[in-house]
Design a protein around this motif. Structure first.
Motif, PDB file in Angstrom:
ATOM      1  N   UNK A  13       0.824  -1.213   0.000  1.00 16.22           N
ATOM      2  CA  UNK A  13       0.000   0.000   0.000  1.00 16.22           C
ATOM      3  C   UNK A  13       0.850   1.251   0.000  1.00 16.22           C
ATOM      4  N   UNK A  14       1.914   1.247   0.801  1.00 12.60           N
ATOM      5  CA  UNK A  14       2.824   2.391   0.847  1.00 12.60           C
ATOM      6  C   UNK A  14       3.542   2.553  -0.500  1.00 12.60           C
ATOM      7  N   UNK A  15       3.960   1.439  -1.086  1.00 13.53           N
ATOM      8  CA  UNK A  15       4.624   1.508  -2.394  1.00 13.53           C
ATOM      9  C   UNK A  15       3.664   2.099  -3.421  1.00 13.53           C
ATOM     10  N   UNK A  16       2.409   1.642  -3.425  1.00 14.32           N
ATOM     11  CA  UNK A  16       1.413   2.187  -4.353  1.00 14.32           C
ATOM     12  C   UNK A  16       1.260   3.685  -4.163  1.00 14.32           C
ATOM     13  N   UNK A  17       1.152   4.139  -2.933  1.00 16.10           N
ATOM     14  CA  UNK A  17       0.978   5.563  -2.654  1.00 16.10           C
ATOM     15  C   UNK A  17       2.167   6.373  -3.148  1.00 16.10           C
ATOM     16  N   UNK A  18       3.365   5.860  -2.919  1.00 14.44           N
ATOM     17  CA  UNK A  18       4.569   6.583  -3.337  1.00 14.44           C
ATOM     18  C   UNK A  18       4.650   6.683  -4.853  1.00 14.44           C
ATOM     19  N   UNK A  19       4.366   5.586  -5.548  1.00 17.93           N
ATOM     20  CA  UNK A  19       4.412   5.601  -7.014  1.00 17.93           C
ATOM     21  C   UNK A  19       3.290   6.472  -7.570  1.00 17.93           C
ATOM     22  N   UNK A  20       2.095   6.417  -6.968  1.00 23.06           N
ATOM     23  CA  UNK A  20       0.945   7.198  -7.439  1.00 23.06           C
ATOM     24  C   UNK A  20       1.199   8.696  -7.364  1.00 23.06           C
TER      25      UNK A  20
END
Length: 165
Positions: A13-20
């Motif tokens: 979830x954190x990776x998704x947020x950072x990439x988004x």
């Protein structure tokens, strides 16, 4: 997260947020696959309009999101006259409804308000689009309408399109 940390500790979830948060990213999906793979699927934003501003040429996607600034406009994208956010969104939705062969005919877009969108075609003809509602229907009738002689094509009321000039 440290480099070399166990895969189960990766917070997808954190990776998704950072990439988004990257400006050119439209959507992202992160999957963990044991024993040792993290798969990141990214969909990039696609520009449909360019807007010239003091700091450069801005790329705008089909939702009206301004996501990148360049030194010069890329070829093939209609130029939107600078306007407010609501009108920019409406214009972007309208342009993104056009099939590729019609988009190629659009030189510039004016949107003084969200309900007053107009396209100027490369040959100087004008399309009065109106608002963004029924854009798919308007796009479907515009192609055949442009095969008729005229200078101004009005699809703002798509059930009653008109040609003038």
């Amino acid at each position: 997260m440290e480099l070399g940390a166990p895969l189960v500790q990766v917070d997808t979830g954190e990776v998704e947020q950072r990439v988004a948060r990257l400006p050119r990213v439209d959507s992202v999906r992160v999957r963990r696959s044991l024993p040792g793979t993290v798969e990141i699927s990214v969909s990039e934003r696609t520009p449909v309009l360019v807007v010239q501003r003091e700091d450069g040429t801005h790329l705008v996607d089909g939702t009206g999101h301004d996501f990148s600034t360049l030194d010069a406009a890329p070829a093939g994208l209609p130029a939107l006259e600078p306007t407010d956010a609501a009108a920019t969104t409406a214009a972007a939705v309208a342009v993104s409804a056009l099939p590729e062969q019609l988009t190629a005919l659009v030189a510039s877009v004016a949107a003084p308000s969200p309900v007053d969108i107009r396209f100027t075609l490369v040959d100087g003809r004008v399309v009065r689009w109106g608002g963004q509602e029924a854009s798919a229907h308007k796009a479907a009738i515009l192609g055949p309408l442009l095969s008729q002689p005229g200078k101004t094509y009005d699809v703002a009321a798509p059930d009653f399109p008109t040609i003038a000039g």
